[in-house]
Design a protein around this motif. Sequence first.
Motif, short mmCIF file in Angstrom:
data_model
loop_
_atom_site.label_atom_id
_atom_site.label_comp_id
_atom_site.label_asym_id
_atom_site.label_seq_id
_atom_site.Cartn_x
_atom_site.Cartn_y
_atom_site.Cartn_z
N GLU A 303 0.85 -1.19 0.00
CA GLU A 303 0.00 0.00 0.00
C GLU A 303 0.89 1.24 0.00
O GLU A 303 1.79 1.39 0.84
N THR A 304 0.63 2.13 -0.97
CA THR A 304 1.50 3.30 -1.15
C THR A 304 0.78 4.62 -0.88
O THR A 304 1.35 5.68 -1.12
N GLY A 305 -0.48 4.58 -0.44
CA GLY A 305 -1.18 5.82 -0.17
C GLY A 305 -1.54 6.60 -1.41
O GLY A 305 -1.68 7.83 -1.37
N GLY A 306 -1.70 5.91 -2.55
CA GLY A 306 -2.09 6.59 -3.78
C GLY A 306 -0.94 7.09 -4.62
O GLY A 306 -1.14 7.54 -5.74
N LEU A 307 0.28 7.02 -4.11
CA LEU A 307 1.44 7.46 -4.87
C LEU A 307 2.01 6.28 -5.67
O LEU A 307 1.96 5.13 -5.23
N LEU A 309 4.62 3.64 -7.10
CA LEU A 309 5.82 3.01 -6.56
C LEU A 309 7.00 3.34 -7.46
O LEU A 309 6.94 3.20 -8.68
N VAL A 310 8.09 3.77 -6.85
CA VAL A 310 9.28 4.18 -7.61
C VAL A 310 10.26 3.02 -7.77
O VAL A 310 10.67 2.68 -8.87
N GLN A 311 10.60 2.37 -6.66
CA GLN A 311 11.61 1.31 -6.72
C GLN A 311 11.58 0.47 -5.45
O GLN A 311 10.94 0.84 -4.45
N TYR A 312 12.25 -0.70 -5.56
CA TYR A 312 12.46 -1.56 -4.39
C TYR A 312 13.93 -1.44 -3.97
O TYR A 312 14.83 -1.41 -4.82
N VAL A 313 14.15 -1.41 -2.66
CA VAL A 313 15.50 -1.37 -2.10
C VAL A 313 15.72 -2.68 -1.34
O VAL A 313 14.97 -2.99 -0.39
N VAL A 314 16.71 -3.46 -1.76
CA VAL A 314 17.00 -4.75 -1.14
C VAL A 314 18.34 -4.64 -0.42
O VAL A 314 19.37 -4.33 -1.04
N LYS A 315 18.31 -4.91 0.87
CA LYS A 315 19.53 -4.89 1.68
C LYS A 315 19.78 -6.31 2.20
O LYS A 315 18.86 -6.94 2.74
N TYR A 316 21.00 -6.80 2.02
CA TYR A 316 21.29 -8.17 2.44
C TYR A 316 22.74 -8.25 2.93
O TYR A 316 23.61 -7.43 2.58
N GLU A 317 23.00 -9.23 3.79
CA GLU A 317 24.35 -9.49 4.29
C GLU A 317 24.47 -10.95 4.68
O GLU A 317 23.47 -11.63 4.96
N ASN A 359 16.44 -7.92 3.63
CA ASN A 359 15.38 -6.98 3.97
C ASN A 359 14.95 -6.25 2.69
O ASN A 359 15.80 -5.75 1.95
N ILE A 360 13.63 -6.22 2.46
CA ILE A 360 13.10 -5.59 1.23
C ILE A 360 12.29 -4.36 1.64
O ILE A 360 11.38 -4.45 2.48
N LEU A 361 12.57 -3.21 1.01
CA LEU A 361 11.89 -1.96 1.29
C LEU A 361 11.33 -1.40 -0.02
O LEU A 361 11.92 -1.57 -1.09
N ALA A 362 10.17 -0.74 0.07
CA ALA A 362 9.56 -0.07 -1.08
C ALA A 362 9.72 1.43 -0.93
O ALA A 362 9.69 1.97 0.19
N GLU A 363 9.86 2.13 -2.07
CA GLU A 363 10.09 3.57 -2.03
C GLU A 363 9.13 4.28 -2.98
O GLU A 363 8.94 3.87 -4.12
#
Length: 588
Positions: A303-307, A309-317, A359-363
């Motif tokens: 859910e993006t609040g009507g905006l 979606l620009v990209q996904y940010v994946v952080k891993y280690e 960890n997956i984040l949406a922007e």
Amino acid sequence: MPALVTYRELNESPVGASEVPKFVVRGNQLTINYVDETDNGKYTCHASNDYDKVGLKAEYILNVIVPPRLAPIPAIEKELNDRELQNAIFQCRVERGSAESLSLEWQYMNNTVVQSTDGIYVDTSQFEQQKFIELRFNPLRREHFGNYSCVARNLADTTFVIASLYVKFPPIYVGSNTQTVSSVPGFRAVMKCLFESYPTPEIQWIKMARTSQEPEGRILASDIDQGVNDITTKQIGSTLWETVLSYTPNERDFGFNFECRATNRKTSRHSFTLQKSAPPRAVYPTEAKPLANAIELVVHPPETGGLPLVQYVVKYEQIGANQPDSMKTLIFPAQTMNGEQTQILRIDNLQPSTAYSINILAETRAGIGQSKAPIRLKTLDRQIPQFKLLSTTPEEQMCIDDHKCLIKWSIESDGGAPISKAEIFYAKSKDDSSLEIVDKFSDPQTIDPLKTEYELTNLQPNTNYIIAIRLYNEAGPAEQKIRKQTKPIMNGNIYSTLKPDIKKYRRGQPSKWIIFGIVFGIVATALVVILLCVLIRICRIGANTTKTNDIDNPTTPMMNGENHSDISKTSNGYKNGQSPARKVDDSV
């Protein structure tokens, strides 16, 4: 005496041009002008003269089919109110037209027949006697607004007339129930309203920022108010209106209400609260697929609040790395494939048999979204494919044919990664017991990696071959070899064995058409030479014959102007009219 021709109608009264102007009689022809249904009947042509007073008669029956004509239907305009119910009645009447096969019906403007439902009734009780039908609306509603068509048909033609029903009613909001619109400073927000109304309403957008000068809020206008990009209002149906506000807010605009109003004696309104968008919610993969040196994650947009979606940010280690720079970040632009927003995120260049924290984040334009607890996944062991060839016993090492051989194998393990490629190649064996080769292997032949058998062709009979199968995955290639022997030449199969050599030999020989052309050229040349020799021979024989005639018939020179040639004294080619045989007899 010329015959007297008269025309009579069914009542046997004479028809004359002077009595009824629309009838014109010329000789034996009757013309009826301005024909209509009143001219229907039987017409008799009667011919008689002085010799035959009774004469002869011919009868004609005239049946005039008149196309239908409908009376105009006046428009009806009614206003709905809360005090009493309204009704409306349309009457469709046939003014003229033949009754034979006559029909009447009410239709919508899309040619659909009107049915008696939802307050609409079709009355056809007076059609047979009075030739009209009625369309009744009781009670009248705003949905009944529009045009209706009365269609008449008979054998001659089809016609129609339009009945227009105008229902006046105050504006009614019929758009979505959305009451909030999210955006961020500098990013355009779009608000849309739908109203039904007749007559045309006055539509406005109001920013509910009440001040002493504008206690009811500020009426927005394009090119005047800051932040207003555009305001469009258009009619998209007979009574349906759409209005759209495009607004770019600043930081102070959040929290205000924006109201759309439609006024037509009464006012209908709908308001939107402009709120600042929050970052998107957390993302959790719906499917995870670990590989030997990669991990694939399937995600759905949060859910993006009507905006957008620009990209996904994946952080891993790597778990347990204990290094300051062990955390790595990958960016995946948001994509939509074939209307589906599901996306696959692939993390490459990982170590095999290693655990990772991901960890997956949406922007969006509102920022990077929330984070859930990281997921833990372990890559597969990095191994090459494990497989074995099925021909192991001496009996199985013999091919079933003298020039082709079927190879089979079974895959025991893909090594933790899918098999991406398969190859087969072969060479002649040095002996009948080892895997050593005589020269070198053939060029590899690529085969379908999903297959587990392959047939080699164009082999030599009674020959030992070393055949190798090579399978590839992400970890590398795996190879297995086997020795196979083709069968000796079979008597019934000699031709099939030699067939490739025969084809090869034929390809090296000249074409049959070239040989045919050479033979034809030689024969044609010989014929031309013979023909020339014959012509030369004929010419020579002709020349010799001419010379012989000149010797046998010498000419005598002219003396005293006379020609004493012996030719003038010969008869039939002989001198003195006698043959040489006669001369011999005389001399004797």
